[in-house]
Design a protein around this motif. Structure first.
Motif, short mmCIF file in Angstrom:
data_model
loop_
_atom_site.label_atom_id
_atom_site.label_comp_id
_atom_site.label_asym_id
_atom_site.label_seq_id
_atom_site.Cartn_x
_atom_site.Cartn_y
_atom_site.Cartn_z
N LEU A 48 0.86 -1.19 0.00
CA LEU A 48 0.00 0.00 0.00
C LEU A 48 0.89 1.23 0.00
CD1 LEU A 48 -2.83 1.27 0.19
CD2 LEU A 48 -2.65 1.09 2.69
N VAL A 49 0.75 2.06 -1.03
CA VAL A 49 1.50 3.30 -1.14
C VAL A 49 0.59 4.46 -0.78
CG1 VAL A 49 2.79 4.83 -2.69
CG2 VAL A 49 2.97 2.34 -2.95
N SER A 50 0.99 5.21 0.25
CA SER A 50 0.15 6.31 0.72
C SER A 50 1.04 7.43 1.25
CB SER A 50 -0.78 5.83 1.84
OG SER A 50 -1.43 6.92 2.48
N PRO A 51 0.67 8.69 0.99
CA PRO A 51 1.47 9.80 1.52
C PRO A 51 1.33 9.97 3.03
CG PRO A 51 -0.45 10.63 0.36
CD PRO A 51 -0.39 9.15 0.10
N THR A 52 0.34 9.30 3.63
CA THR A 52 0.16 9.34 5.08
C THR A 52 0.13 7.92 5.62
OG1 THR A 52 -2.27 9.30 4.95
CG2 THR A 52 -1.19 11.47 4.90
N ASP A 53 0.36 7.78 6.92
CA ASP A 53 0.32 6.44 7.51
C ASP A 53 -1.04 6.17 8.16
OD1 ASP A 53 0.41 8.08 9.72
OD2 ASP A 53 2.14 7.11 10.65
N TYR A 54 -2.06 6.84 7.67
CA TYR A 54 -3.41 6.64 8.20
C TYR A 54 -4.44 6.75 7.09
CZ TYR A 54 -3.30 11.77 8.07
OH TYR A 54 -3.15 13.08 7.67
N MET A 55 -5.60 6.14 7.34
CA MET A 55 -6.76 6.31 6.48
C MET A 55 -7.61 7.40 7.12
SD MET A 55 -10.27 5.49 6.65
CE MET A 55 -11.61 5.11 5.54
N LEU A 56 -7.96 8.42 6.35
CA LEU A 56 -8.68 9.57 6.88
C LEU A 56 -10.17 9.42 6.62
CD1 LEU A 56 -8.58 12.40 8.16
CD2 LEU A 56 -8.26 13.33 5.85
N ALA A 90 4.75 7.24 1.05
CA ALA A 90 5.35 8.00 -0.04
C ALA A 90 4.25 8.46 -0.98
CB ALA A 90 6.36 7.14 -0.81
N THR A 91 4.61 9.35 -1.89
CA THR A 91 3.68 9.85 -2.89
C THR A 91 3.97 9.19 -4.22
OG1 THR A 91 3.51 12.00 -1.78
CG2 THR A 91 2.87 11.91 -4.10
N ALA A 92 2.92 8.71 -4.88
CA ALA A 92 3.08 8.13 -6.22
C ALA A 92 3.30 9.26 -7.21
CB ALA A 92 1.85 7.32 -6.58
N GLU A 93 4.46 9.27 -7.83
CA GLU A 93 4.82 10.36 -8.75
C GLU A 93 4.42 10.07 -10.19
OE1 GLU A 93 6.12 13.24 -7.97
OE2 GLU A 93 6.52 12.91 -5.85
N SER A 94 4.64 8.84 -10.64
CA SER A 94 4.31 8.48 -12.02
C SER A 94 4.17 6.98 -12.13
CB SER A 94 5.37 9.00 -13.00
OG SER A 94 6.63 8.40 -12.72
N ILE A 95 3.55 6.55 -13.24
CA ILE A 95 3.27 5.13 -13.46
C ILE A 95 3.68 4.76 -14.88
CG2 ILE A 95 1.48 3.35 -13.53
CD1 ILE A 95 -0.15 5.28 -11.66
N LYS A 100 5.43 -1.96 -15.98
CA LYS A 100 4.82 -2.32 -14.70
C LYS A 100 5.65 -1.81 -13.51
CE LYS A 100 2.07 -6.30 -16.11
NZ LYS A 100 1.65 -7.67 -15.79
N THR A 101 5.93 -0.51 -13.55
CA THR A 101 6.65 0.11 -12.44
C THR A 101 5.91 1.36 -11.98
OG1 THR A 101 8.04 1.42 -13.94
CG2 THR A 101 8.90 -0.71 -13.19
N LEU A 102 6.06 1.62 -10.71
CA LEU A 102 5.47 2.79 -10.08
C LEU A 102 6.59 3.59 -9.42
CD1 LEU A 102 2.90 4.34 -8.93
CD2 LEU A 102 3.12 2.83 -6.95
N THR A 103 6.72 4.86 -9.78
CA THR A 103 7.76 5.70 -9.19
C THR A 103 7.18 6.43 -7.99
OG1 THR A 103 8.81 6.02 -11.33
CG2 THR A 103 9.38 7.58 -9.60
N VAL A 104 7.83 6.29 -6.83
CA VAL A 104 7.35 6.91 -5.59
C VAL A 104 8.46 7.77 -5.00
CG1 VAL A 104 5.77 5.01 -5.15
CG2 VAL A 104 8.04 4.99 -4.10
N ALA A 105 8.05 8.76 -4.23
CA ALA A 105 9.01 9.64 -3.53
C ALA A 105 8.49 9.91 -2.14
CB ALA A 105 9.20 10.95 -4.30
N GLY A 106 9.35 9.71 -1.15
CA GLY A 106 8.94 9.93 0.23
C GLY A 106 9.75 11.04 0.88
N THR A 111 13.67 9.14 -4.60
CA THR A 111 12.78 8.53 -5.58
C THR A 111 13.20 7.09 -5.86
OG1 THR A 111 12.37 10.67 -6.61
CG2 THR A 111 11.88 8.72 -7.93
N ARG A 112 12.22 6.21 -5.96
CA ARG A 112 12.52 4.82 -6.28
C ARG A 112 11.36 4.21 -7.04
NH1 ARG A 112 11.74 1.44 -0.63
NH2 ARG A 112 10.15 2.76 0.29
N ASP A 113 11.64 3.08 -7.70
CA ASP A 113 10.63 2.39 -8.48
C ASP A 113 10.16 1.13 -7.77
OD1 ASP A 113 12.15 3.09 -11.72
OD2 ASP A 113 10.79 4.28 -10.48
N LEU A 114 8.86 0.86 -7.87
CA LEU A 114 8.29 -0.39 -7.37
C LEU A 114 7.71 -1.14 -8.56
CD1 LEU A 114 6.25 0.93 -4.29
CD2 LEU A 114 8.34 -0.42 -4.20
N THR A 115 8.02 -2.42 -8.63
CA THR A 115 7.41 -3.25 -9.67
C THR A 115 6.11 -3.85 -9.15
OG1 THR A 115 8.67 -5.18 -8.97
CG2 THR A 115 9.62 -3.81 -10.71
#
Length: 447
Positions: A48-56, A90-95, A100-106, A111-115
């Motif tokens: 789960l990629v989320s800019p916060t560590d909670y569900m609002l 982290a924030t999803a920056e691009s897809i 099949k990679t997701l670029t995230v930045a925290g 910045t890093r990629d997730l497959t």
């Protein structure tokens, strides 16, 4: 990209489902998917990629802005609620759909990629900004905790400054609040801020009518979603509380100490809330895919056309409404939660567990809290207003918060506030910059 930033994704690994966003749809999908996988003995990894560590729990943000509920109580810890999920704050920056990679930045890492093997896009929505000069600088939304807290403290701060202001024009400007948007959130917000202002005036010993509230909307009625009868009741109640409601009206321009309405009227004010519509999260703009009013086009089974391993739901997706052909489901928490369950089922089906189903809903009605002693609701088509609707509204929200500890805290808060006034402490927790559309919602440009 440095190899050490990719190390987490190197080597053999089980299949991976990446869910972007921890709102109603993403949270519900993650929770149900984990349970489904565990029951099937499947070792698929859920990230789960989320800019916060909670569900609002966003429906209660007006209560936070009105000083009724502590913001901690509407934030559900993802670590506690989703123990099987790998959480990446982290924030999803691009897809990149092809690779099949997701670029995230925290905040604490580069910045890093997730497959991924399956991708679920539920990044939610952000406030829809229009080309109104001064809006990004001087307006504030109501999509985040920072924005809700800022509106509460901004109101109290301006009221305190007005107490010591000798210039009557500046004093009135500090005691004027403009809210744009007379749908659910905007109407609930103006009602709660009005109640907070009334509490302040009463305890400081001056007439609450000296605090002016202006509610604007381009529509021809307040809360058209509830039907004419309840809409008329809402209009009557709000006007009875001294709220100046102007329909067919919006903002033409904002500055730091005044707004100009679309009819040319100038209203001096230091507090402006912009709560008029949403659009899909900025990351969706990085996809070269069909969109409908800022939302990603999907099939009835919540798959993205042409990409069988990509799913989307919630506010970020234009989901076909099978009960009203030709229309899409509105961006509400009720739909997002239900779509989250269908997303989990259909993602599991794509992994060989169960069978997929289309999203088809039954309208359960709505609930709207409008401050002290009044609410409107139409559960299962039954139209309620006043105290009966208030009881239904509070019971529904308390039940819908997806964690027992939060429900308990909210219940105690409601009981406490039934016999004690709202707190008026000014804590200075959120700066204007932290509550800006850019910092709080990630809006980098007009959308």
């Amino acid at each position: 990209m440095p190899d050490h930033q990719k190390s987490a994704d190197s080597g053999p690994r089980p299949q991976r489902v990446v869910i972007v966003g921890s709102g109603f749809a993403g949270f519900t999908c993650a929770r149900k998917l984990c349970r489904t996988l565990a029951a099937a003995g499947d070792d698929t990894e859920v990230v789960l990629v989320s800019p916060t560590d909670y569900m609002l729990y966003t429906p209660l943000l007006p209560d936070v802005a009105g000083g009724l509920i502590d913001p901690r109580f509407v934030a559900v810890s993802l670590t506690d609620a989703l123990p099987r999920v790998r959480l990446i704050v982290a924030t999803a920056e691009s897809i990149d759909l092809d690779n099949k990679t997701l670029t995230v930045a925290g905040e604490h890492h580069g910045t890093r990629d997730l497959t991924w093997d399956r991708l679920v896009l539920t990044p939610g929505s952000v406030t829809r900004l229009f080309d109104v000069p001064g809006l990004p600088e001087h307006g504030r939304g109501l999509k985040t905790v920072a924005e809700a807290l800022y509106l509460r403290e901004q109101l109290i701060r301006q009221l305190e400054l007005a107490d010591h202001e000798e210039d009557p024009d500046i004093r009135q400007a500090r005691r004027t609040v403009v809210v744009v948007g007379a749908s659910y959130a905007g109407t609930e917000l103006v009602a709660q801020l009005r109640a907070l202002a009334d509490t302040y005036a009463t305890r400081r010993g001056f007439d609450p009518s000296e605090i002016r509230f202006l509610l604007l909307d381009m529509a021809d009625r307040v809360m058209p979603e509830v039907g004419e009868k309840l809409s008329d009741q809402v209009l009557s109640v709000l006007r009875g509380r001294g709220i100046d409601i102007r329909l067919g009206m919006s903002l033409k321009e904002l500055t730091g100490d005044r707004v100009v309405l679309t009819d040319g009227t100038t209203v001096p004010t230091y507090t402006v809330a912009w709560v008029t519509g949403v659009t899909g999260a900025p990351v969706l703009s990085t996809l070269d895919l069909p969109m409908e009013r800022g939302r990603l086009t999907v099939n009835a089974d919540l798959r993205v056309p042409g990409h069988p391993d990509v799913f989307a739901g919630g506010d970020a997706a234009a989901v076909p409404d099978l009960t009203q052909p030709g229309k899409v489901t509105p961006p509400t928490a009720q739909h997002a939660t239900r779509q989250g369950k269908i997303l989990a089922r259909n993602v599991a089906a794509s992994l060989g567990i169960g069978a997929p189903v289309p999203y088809k809903h039954r309208d359960m009605g709505l609930v709207v809290d409008l401050g002290p002693r009044f609410a409107v609701a139409n559960p299962l088509g039954l139209r309620l207003s006043g105290l009966p609707a208030k009881a239904v509204t509070r019971a529904y929200h308390t039940y819908a918060v997806p964690r027992g500890l939060n429900r308990w805290a909210i219940t105690l808060t409601y009981l406490t506030n039934a016999v004690t006034p709202r707190p008026l402490t000014l804590l200075g927790l959120v700066s204007p910059e932290e509550a800006s559309f850019h910092a709080s919602e990630g809006i980098r440009h007009q959308v």
